[in-house]
Scaffold this active site. Structure first.
Site, PDB file in Angstrom:
ATOM      1  N   GLY C 202       0.831  -1.299  -0.054  1.00 11.18           N
ATOM      2  CA  GLY C 202      -0.051   0.095   0.069  1.00 11.18           C
ATOM      3  C   GLY C 202       0.757   1.268  -0.001  1.00 11.18           C
ATOM      4  O   GLY C 202       1.981   1.217  -0.476  1.00 11.18           O
ATOM      5  N   LEU C 228      -4.125  -5.338  -5.166  1.00  8.93           N
ATOM      6  CA  LEU C 228      -2.724  -4.259  -5.148  1.00  8.93           C
ATOM      7  C   LEU C 228      -1.477  -5.023  -4.364  1.00  8.93           C
ATOM      8  O   LEU C 228      -1.733  -5.542  -3.033  1.00  8.93           O
ATOM      9  CB  LEU C 228      -3.403  -3.220  -4.182  1.00  8.93           C
ATOM     10  CG  LEU C 228      -2.365  -2.113  -4.025  1.00  8.93           C
ATOM     11  CD1 LEU C 228      -1.922  -1.740  -5.402  1.00  8.93           C
ATOM     12  CD2 LEU C 228      -2.847  -1.095  -3.077  1.00  8.93           C
ATOM     13  N   ASP C 229      -0.406  -4.941  -4.733  1.00  3.04           N
ATOM     14  CA  ASP C 229       0.810  -5.549  -4.170  1.00  3.04           C
ATOM     15  C   ASP C 229       0.897  -6.955  -3.760  1.00  3.04           C
ATOM     16  O   ASP C 229       1.464  -7.280  -3.004  1.00  3.04           O
ATOM     17  CB  ASP C 229       1.169  -4.562  -3.072  1.00  3.04           C
ATOM     18  CG  ASP C 229       1.330  -3.056  -3.485  1.00  3.04           C
ATOM     19  OD1 ASP C 229       1.558  -2.958  -4.733  1.00  3.04           O
ATOM     20  OD2 ASP C 229       1.084  -2.429  -2.633  1.00  3.04           O
ATOM     21  N   GLN C 230      -0.113  -7.607  -4.570  1.00  5.19           N
ATOM     22  CA  GLN C 230      -0.261  -9.321  -4.056  1.00  5.19           C
ATOM     23  C   GLN C 230       0.522 -10.147  -5.279  1.00  5.19           C
ATOM     24  O   GLN C 230       0.333 -11.258  -5.166  1.00  5.19           O
ATOM     25  CB  GLN C 230      -1.563  -9.566  -3.776  1.00  5.19           C
ATOM     26  CG  GLN C 230      -2.155  -8.592  -2.621  1.00  5.19           C
ATOM     27  CD  GLN C 230      -1.569  -9.087  -1.400  1.00  5.19           C
ATOM     28  OE1 GLN C 230      -1.191 -10.491  -0.888  1.00  5.19           O
ATOM     29  NE2 GLN C 230      -1.015  -7.957  -0.578  1.00  5.19           N
TER      30      GLN C 230
END
Lengths: 285, 285, 285, 285
Positions: C202, C228-230
């Site tokens: 995040g 997101l960001d995964q």
């Protein structure tokens, strides 16, 4: 000439003149400073200092130094401490079955690389008794079950007190200390967590790391607080892994980084290099 | 509030009371120290110190500071310097055809990550003119041949003087400076050597590294002296290679470590973090 | 002799005889293998392989290779791909205002260190137009506001398609792509996250890292997915920081690790070294 | 299911079809390959290969595998070897007084992290007898003086032969082996040198490193040849030091890097990951 030193550590609200005042105090008594570190923390507006003074250069010992310094400490509202290298800190090591951190700590202690006295090893298993006792170190078996925790942690504290221990080191101890124990020794219990915190807190961090597909694994040495794996971090490091490594390989390679990070973190603590700054640490390396 | 700072660096024979004297001097003028580093070198019995003082906290500027400090400096037989962050050092960059270090330095300078003024680029080739000039930096083509070296190095020095440069940076400049140039700017010429010195000094270090079968290659940022690749080392680093890497791969991967080591070494120099200690350096990071 | 190569990558259920079958196929056509990597994944029971074949050693080109290999691929239920080094992948770079990754990628591309064609730069700001255009690369300003996102991401995809791009690289692009864009280019969008994921996903990862007091900061190059960001991690690295570093210092030092991790991750992708294994990646370095 | 594996390593002149031939041979006997590595060396035009095959997947044992493979080996003029994980290599460790490498090797061996049998420890001093014998490992005291070297090295070889040792490991053994011993066990004697070779070969490398003012120190694991510290390098690594470190600190910190590099190098050797390529090594990690 003796190598003995006195180490004065200080933390206080930042302002002009602290170094001048402390350095003049030391110089006024002909103290020979062999190492000095300062840090002004902009975010907390606190000042941190560590001075190592050759004992022989002073006309008095650690008690007199404490007595005379108290006035300055009060003037600047300091948290402070004086420790004497001639009185090494006393360390109690807690383990379960994994021996890699214990072997490393005992070896470093025996060879003089860790400035401390190992006063005992406590374990919830019997496995590491023989190795510990070969080193002439008392071994205490304190089993921990679902139902005996209150007794077990009382016993642990009793052993700690009786041995006159200053520091408790969780060297892959697989039990969670009770809040009471954590509160009893604030800033005096060190743990090695086998992950790069805050990633993978809690159980089975290597499995978690494998599942997430990270390319580096790590270890974290931190002070123990009531919040599991949330205490102030002292030292961390990582090593590279790749797709060919199974969870068992991570466990295997992780041992190397765990013992290094723990021994470095413990050394920093024993040498009074770690000062707490709220939830963070200042580490004068 | 301005971020401007004055940096006082000192090197002198070690004895009791230096820190007290200097810190009291600074505190006496209400100077606010934001960073302080000390080092007592047992092998040379010299003491090294760096103090960063907030300019606004002092009632006077850098010239007055120098004037007033001179007395203490003399008393302790100090080599010393005061530099003012408001007057960034002036840097002349020397290159040949390889652009990776130049691209990196110009980018760090433009984005404010390197506290300096780039006053020009000198090259024995024309290749990097357009890129340099796009950045608004003067480019000087000074060809070097077997027969024109005296003229070429005179011209180089002339450019250096005219530009008011403080530091000369050999950013993969493929000519060996004459002894006269080296002697003219002692401690003011930085070079990046593409090997982990003292291994593989001289030409073709990557070929030498390949032939020896090393498992790590490195780079070294050092001050230039008359002895080729023998000057005091400021910074070094390495990266891992393996059997699958040909010489061309070493050249390729080496670029990364060269530019990092050079930019770090240069930054340490620009921030007055490097103090010479005979043939070695103290680097206050 | 040409250096051109064909790269065959394969992923399929593991069983005896895959290597023999593929290697015999290649050898049967006199194909000269210059690099080969295999991986048997015990957790998913899948097999992964990458073979680099000298183009000139084969009696036919990439199309014929694909045609002839299809039969084997079907027999073993392979996910597979053949790419031709003579047809470099086409890269579209997305940026906002920070230029450190862009400068690095353009330099590596221009100097031949990244085997690709940069077909354009898209930004939600105008700041990096001049630098991009100096390199002869088209610059597209696509502003993104609270209300124009549908239009903006449509425009982005249109630019991507018109440029015939194969890969989209988020080089510190400060907008979150819509789920539609993510789904449209699975395994073809790379992002650099400025933290050691899964820590500090995040916003403001450097502030998060500072607040937690970690001793190393990192960067992560990963494929973009709707979460997101995964997405699957391609590459990560870290650098050491300490108590003297403020958030601004982390941002500053982080740039170095961001650009290195991004350029390495992108190179692995461009050279067909990355094969997805569920949520994890196999990276044949 | 047993985890036992057979490892086939091969080195031969490079040509088309080697992988196909070997892989087909293995697959023809239903051999299940769990790990495979290849390397084509452009500079020597040799090909290197390592295949790990699950023992249970083959209809015969290691002897039959050797017998059947001999024909292929001859056809391709291979240097080759088959080793069986069920028959771990037998290791003889040589030490003097420093114990850090010995403690590490014995711990890794006991905990199953090093796939070998430690058959004995030889030392020119008595100091490490008790620790060795606690582990149930025979300890041989073979003093070395100016005048007894011929006898001492004969005795050493005799112990080696009687113990059926495959590998001799110099774990900070402070004597220089005679040329006869070196020639007798080519590629079977490993040494740890406490410097980043080729820098600082010979005696007192830490003093040499200190005097030169390097910023990193290292260690090198290499095969022993008649030329002191010149043998093929297996593994190297470095750690950062700085101006505050005296020679004693380098010695102290160096222990960590020595034991890590030695244990990694030895593991690579024990797992047949190291193939000699002239004066260099291929290490399939």
């Amino acid at each position: 000439m003796s190598d003995a030193t006195l180490t004065l550590t200080v933390s206080c609200p930042d302002r002009v003149g602290i170094v001048a005042r402390v350095a003049s105090f030391i110089a006024g008594h002909r103290g020979w400073i062999t190492e000095a570190n300062h840090h002004s923390d902009a975010s907390t507006q606190r000042f941190f200092m560590r001075n190592v003074i050759r004992s022989e250069s002073l006309p008095f010992g650690s008690d007199a130094l404490r007595e005379r310094f108290a006035e300055i400490a009060e003037e600047f509202a300091m948290d402070w401490n004086v420790s004497d290298s001639a009185v090494p800190k006393r360390v109690l090591i807690l383990v379960s079955k994994a021996d890699h951190c214990l072997v490393d700590l005992l070896h470093r202690w025996r060879s003089g690389d860790l400035p401390c006295t190992v006063v005992g090893v406590v374990s919830n298993h019997e496995d590491l008794r023989a190795y510990t006792e070969w080193h002439g170190v008392p071994f205490h078996h304190v089993p921990v079950t679902q139902t005996n925790k209150a007794w077990a942690f009382d016993t642990l504290c009793e052993i700690h007190e009786r041995a006159g221990a200053d520091v408790m080191v969780l060297a892959r101890y697989m039990q969670i200390l009770s809040p009471e124990v954590c509160r009893r020794y604030p800033g005096r219990i060190l743990n090695i967590h086998h992950a790069f915190l805050p990633s993978f807190a809690g159980a089975s961090p290597y499995q978690q790391a494998f599942d997430r597909g990270v390319k580096l694994i790590g270890a974290t040495c931190h002070y123990v607080t009531e919040q599991l794996d949330q205490g102030p971090i002292i030292e961390q490091d990582v090593i590279r892994i790749d797709h060919s490594d199974a969870v068992a390989d991570l466990v295997h390679y992780g041992k190397d980084i765990e013992r290094q990070v723990l021994s470095r973190g413990l050394r920093y603590h024993l040498e009074d290099r770690v000062l707490q700054n709220g939830h963070r640490t200042v580490v004068f390396r």
